[in-house]
Design a protein around this motif. Sequence first.
Motif, PDB file in Angstrom:
ATOM      1  N   ALA B 151       0.639  -1.037   0.082  1.00 35.22           N
ATOM      2  CA  ALA B 151      -0.111  -0.057  -0.092  1.00 35.22           C
ATOM      3  C   ALA B 151       0.778   1.344  -0.214  1.00 35.22           C
ATOM      4  CB  ALA B 151      -0.966   0.013   1.223  1.00 35.22           C
ATOM      5  N   ASP B 152       2.253   1.092   0.579  1.00 32.94           N
ATOM      6  CA  ASP B 152       2.806   2.317   0.759  1.00 32.94           C
ATOM      7  C   ASP B 152       3.552   2.676  -0.972  1.00 32.94           C
ATOM      8  OD1 ASP B 152       2.494   2.696   3.082  1.00 32.94           O
ATOM      9  OD2 ASP B 152       4.199   1.762   3.890  1.00 32.94           O
ATOM     10  N   ASN B 153       3.314   1.800  -1.939  1.00 39.34           N
ATOM     11  CA  ASN B 153       4.161   2.048  -2.997  1.00 39.34           C
ATOM     12  C   ASN B 153       3.289   2.967  -3.942  1.00 39.34           C
ATOM     13  OD1 ASN B 153       4.957   1.843  -6.070  1.00 39.34           O
ATOM     14  ND2 ASN B 153       5.781  -0.409  -5.298  1.00 39.34           N
ATOM     15  N   PRO B 154       4.112   4.255  -4.243  1.00 38.94           N
ATOM     16  CA  PRO B 154       3.329   5.075  -4.873  1.00 38.94           C
ATOM     17  C   PRO B 154       2.864   5.019  -6.493  1.00 38.94           C
ATOM     18  CG  PRO B 154       5.751   5.542  -5.009  1.00 38.94           C
ATOM     19  CD  PRO B 154       5.563   4.214  -4.220  1.00 38.94           C
ATOM     20  N   GLU B 180      10.627   5.187  -5.299  1.00 44.50           N
ATOM     21  CA  GLU B 180      11.855   5.662  -4.375  1.00 44.50           C
ATOM     22  C   GLU B 180      12.825   4.710  -5.046  1.00 44.50           C
ATOM     23  OE1 GLU B 180      11.963   3.972  -0.525  1.00 44.50           O
ATOM     24  OE2 GLU B 180      10.013   2.993  -0.682  1.00 44.50           O
ATOM     25  N   ASP B 181      14.130   5.408  -4.545  1.00 46.02           N
ATOM     26  CA  ASP B 181      15.296   4.710  -4.858  1.00 46.02           C
ATOM     27  C   ASP B 181      15.583   3.396  -4.211  1.00 46.02           C
ATOM     28  OD1 ASP B 181      17.701   4.037  -6.053  1.00 46.02           O
ATOM     29  OD2 ASP B 181      18.893   5.736  -5.158  1.00 46.02           O
ATOM     30  N   ALA B 182      15.145   2.451  -4.582  1.00 45.24           N
ATOM     31  CA  ALA B 182      15.184   1.210  -3.567  1.00 45.24           C
ATOM     32  C   ALA B 182      15.198  -0.214  -4.516  1.00 45.24           C
ATOM     33  CB  ALA B 182      14.260   1.107  -2.637  1.00 45.24           C
ATOM     34  N   ASP B 183      15.786  -1.342  -4.117  1.00 41.90           N
ATOM     35  CA  ASP B 183      15.603  -2.341  -4.949  1.00 41.90           C
ATOM     36  C   ASP B 183      14.079  -2.870  -5.060  1.00 41.90           C
ATOM     37  OD1 ASP B 183      18.158  -2.086  -6.104  1.00 41.90           O
ATOM     38  OD2 ASP B 183      19.071  -3.413  -4.701  1.00 41.90           O
ATOM     39  N   VAL B 184      13.597  -3.483  -6.203  1.00 44.54           N
ATOM     40  CA  VAL B 184      12.478  -4.277  -6.254  1.00 44.54           C
ATOM     41  C   VAL B 184      12.585  -5.618  -5.752  1.00 44.54           C
ATOM     42  CG1 VAL B 184      10.784  -5.157  -7.788  1.00 44.54           C
ATOM     43  CG2 VAL B 184      12.006  -2.821  -8.369  1.00 44.54           C
ATOM     44  N   VAL B 185      11.444  -5.990  -4.798  1.00 44.17           N
ATOM     45  CA  VAL B 185      11.769  -7.255  -4.307  1.00 44.17           C
ATOM     46  C   VAL B 185      10.431  -8.142  -5.146  1.00 44.17           C
ATOM     47  CG1 VAL B 185      11.146  -8.788  -2.275  1.00 44.17           C
ATOM     48  CG2 VAL B 185      12.374  -6.716  -2.043  1.00 44.17           C
ATOM     49  N   GLY B 222       1.350 -15.008  -0.352  1.00 48.37           N
ATOM     50  CA  GLY B 222       1.818 -14.025  -1.472  1.00 48.37           C
ATOM     51  C   GLY B 222       1.284 -12.653  -0.632  1.00 48.37           C
ATOM     52  N   ILE B 223       0.066 -12.709  -0.330  1.00 44.92           N
ATOM     53  CA  ILE B 223      -0.282 -11.338   0.177  1.00 44.92           C
ATOM     54  C   ILE B 223       0.358 -11.009   1.442  1.00 44.92           C
ATOM     55  CG2 ILE B 223      -2.450 -10.296   1.517  1.00 44.92           C
ATOM     56  CD1 ILE B 223      -4.180 -11.887  -0.462  1.00 44.92           C
ATOM     57  N   LYS B 224       0.687 -12.007   2.457  1.00 41.79           N
ATOM     58  CA  LYS B 224       1.282 -11.715   3.702  1.00 41.79           C
ATOM     59  C   LYS B 224       2.786 -11.052   3.234  1.00 41.79           C
ATOM     60  CE  LYS B 224      -1.502 -14.278   6.395  1.00 41.79           C
ATOM     61  NZ  LYS B 224      -1.723 -15.700   6.525  1.00 41.79           N
ATOM     62  N   THR B 225       3.456 -11.593   2.230  1.00 39.41           N
ATOM     63  CA  THR B 225       4.683 -11.307   1.921  1.00 39.41           C
ATOM     64  C   THR B 225       4.683  -9.653   1.333  1.00 39.41           C
ATOM     65  OG1 THR B 225       5.153 -13.516   1.299  1.00 39.41           O
ATOM     66  CG2 THR B 225       6.699 -11.901   0.743  1.00 39.41           C
ATOM     67  N   VAL B 226       3.786  -9.535   0.571  1.00 33.87           N
ATOM     68  CA  VAL B 226       3.856  -8.249  -0.095  1.00 33.87           C
ATOM     69  C   VAL B 226       3.153  -7.255   0.965  1.00 33.87           C
ATOM     70  CG1 VAL B 226       2.683  -6.751  -1.682  1.00 33.87           C
ATOM     71  CG2 VAL B 226       3.216  -9.142  -2.450  1.00 33.87           C
ATOM     72  N   ALA B 227       2.297  -7.613   1.757  1.00 33.50           N
ATOM     73  CA  ALA B 227       1.907  -6.750   2.883  1.00 33.50           C
ATOM     74  C   ALA B 227       2.944  -6.436   3.937  1.00 33.50           C
ATOM     75  CB  ALA B 227       0.715  -7.198   3.725  1.00 33.50           C
ATOM     76  N   GLY B 228       3.924  -7.129   3.868  1.00 34.62           N
ATOM     77  CA  GLY B 228       4.993  -7.085   5.052  1.00 34.62           C
ATOM     78  C   GLY B 228       6.277  -6.524   4.250  1.00 34.62           C
ATOM     79  N   ASN B 229       6.351  -6.122   3.072  1.00 31.82           N
ATOM     80  CA  ASN B 229       7.325  -5.499   2.475  1.00 31.82           C
ATOM     81  C   ASN B 229       7.175  -4.623   1.445  1.00 31.82           C
ATOM     82  OD1 ASN B 229       9.834  -5.006   1.010  1.00 31.82           O
ATOM     83  ND2 ASN B 229      10.377  -7.144   1.285  1.00 31.82           N
ATOM     84  N   ARG B 230       7.531  -3.222   1.843  1.00 29.93           N
ATOM     85  CA  ARG B 230       6.906  -2.331   0.934  1.00 29.93           C
ATOM     86  C   ARG B 230       7.596  -2.068  -0.201  1.00 29.93           C
ATOM     87  NH1 ARG B 230      10.425   2.390   1.426  1.00 29.93           N
ATOM     88  NH2 ARG B 230      11.943   1.505   2.788  1.00 29.93           N
ATOM     89  N   LEU B 231       8.545  -2.789  -0.515  1.00 31.57           N
ATOM     90  CA  LEU B 231       9.234  -2.848  -1.936  1.00 31.57           C
ATOM     91  C   LEU B 231       8.820  -4.141  -2.781  1.00 31.57           C
ATOM     92  CD1 LEU B 231      12.840  -2.033  -0.521  1.00 31.57           C
ATOM     93  CD2 LEU B 231      11.260  -0.522  -1.476  1.00 31.57           C
ATOM     94  N   ALA B 232       8.007  -4.882  -2.421  1.00 34.10           N
ATOM     95  CA  ALA B 232       7.556  -6.046  -2.943  1.00 34.10           C
ATOM     96  C   ALA B 232       6.682  -5.866  -3.973  1.00 34.10           C
ATOM     97  CB  ALA B 232       7.221  -7.219  -1.836  1.00 34.10           C
TER      98      ALA B 232
END
Lengths: 286, 315
Positions: B151-154, B180-185, B222-232
């Motif tokens: 959800a934090d992904n712009p 943002e300047d960060a690696d994609v997961v 999958g949902i839990k992984t993405v919900a827990g990682n703002r770069l995922a």
Amino acid sequence: MRSQPRSAAADALTRTAGWAAVFVVLAVSGWLVGSVLGHGLQEVSWSFLTSEPLDAGRNGGIGTVLVSTALVLSVCLGIAVPLGVGAAVWLSEFARPSSRPVALIRRSLDLLASVPSIVFGLFGMVVFCQELRLGFSIAAGGLTLACMILPLVVQTTFAGLRSVPDELRLGAAALAISRSTALRHLLLPAALHGVVVGVMLGLGRAAAETAALIFTSGYVTRMPESLLDSGRTVSVHIYDLAMNVPGGEARAYASAAVLLCLLLIVNVAAAVLADRWLRHQTARVS
Amino acid sequence: MIESLSNPLLSANAQGWSLCRGGCAVMCAVLAVTFLSGCGAEPDSQAVVRDNGDIEPARGSGNLKLSGKLVLTGSSTVAPLAVEIAKRFETEHPDVRVDVQTGGSSRGIADALSGVADLGLASRALKKDEVEQGLVGHQLAIDGVSVIVNADNPLSSLTSGQVVQLFTGAITNWSELGGEDADVVIVNKAEGRATLEVFLNHFGLKNEQITADVVVGDNQHGIKTVAGNRLAIGYVSIGAAQSEADLGTPIRVLPVDGIELTTENVASGAFKITRPLLIVSKGEPTGLAAAFLDYAKSPQMHDLIRAQGFEAVTQ
């Protein structure tokens, strides 16, 4: 003289490290239990414990699931405990401990105890469900779990029996008490603690099992009518709700809280019963 | 001396024995019940169904007296829906037992083929060789796969090309897409998962091409992984994504090529990353299996299908 303060410091360090380790262990388990109970308990009610799951488990309760779980675990323990204790008694009391067959059996038990549960699941599916034609059934699930916890029960019972001092055996032999009598009245009571620990560990492992049971006792949430019906256990239900049913998390936590409480109750009950039986037994002999 | 000592012990024996025997009796009883009832099972469930094989129920009518047991195995996505349909079917036909088992689409297809199950459940279309072996797929509902980010992904949307670039490692930093300047997961699905196949098929990818950072199993995983990682970034089934987003799980469904994930778009076919949810039979089903299949495909099931987050097939 100079070594004195240094060893005192080392002692203090060791003690602190020990305390820290205990604290971390307690904190982690407290956190786990607290989180499960905190998330889960508010959903638990009498109707949750007695009704059957609705809407893939998002509503309704876990009554039928609890019945299936109890049946699967009864079959499992009903098979594994007599076989396991019997095997341990033979290994410890009747076989020569240093002989090669015994060493081989013990080595293979160690190996078996470390086999992942999914392997037992596949074995159970092929042997009990297909070869023995039990199909997806509580019987097949219980038998699969029995195979899984058997090594654990044998090992802990064996360790319990071996920890009984040999003086007791020699004393019994000197009094011309038969081996089986000595076993019943001296050795098994003395080893009872080990047996109870083994059975409880086995029960815990069996109750936690999901992978092996999805393939054997299955996924059905209807009230089981016989041991040949398929029945979903609590762990399988939790797994399905948490991983497979969108919006099932609250009920997954509630089911986990119930499972945790039940295991706690069974554990305490077993300890109390064993203790009482032991006291009864020693009171009578002395 | 020895006798006087051993006697009290021996007299204690007699009582201890009875306790011991009681325990043995219980265990023997459990053993006996398990194995005796095992023998009773000899005429197995499939035989019961085959015995009914000659009963041809009037299509779509529920007034014929049906009895017997039906075993369904397969896709973990379809299983919860199948359980609900089975429950409703059982209330209308009290002598029928429909057992639903899970384990994955491949399992459902294999079991339908081998006869271990009367019907299989699959969350992907049948492959050519499976059809050649005599399997028939009956579409029960539609599920889609949607791309999700934290959800934090712009980011607000992606094109198909960007999805391919992200998942093949051509784009490795969110800043290349204006983030943002960060690696994609990259969160990919495990081999054998139906959603993986839908995703790969739609974007014309092979699993080896995907540069996965995390490999997940079920949708919820999958949902839990993405919900827990703002770069995922990952993908899950539409039903799972929508109901989790509604519940406030911090994930967002990204429209691909501007097509929003709505039930209308899925039903009309505008939303293209979809897969069929099938009931699989070996040949055309007969008897109880046919009656269940007709029931499952009837419009009365649409409420159950929607409740599980899928779209009904409307002819």
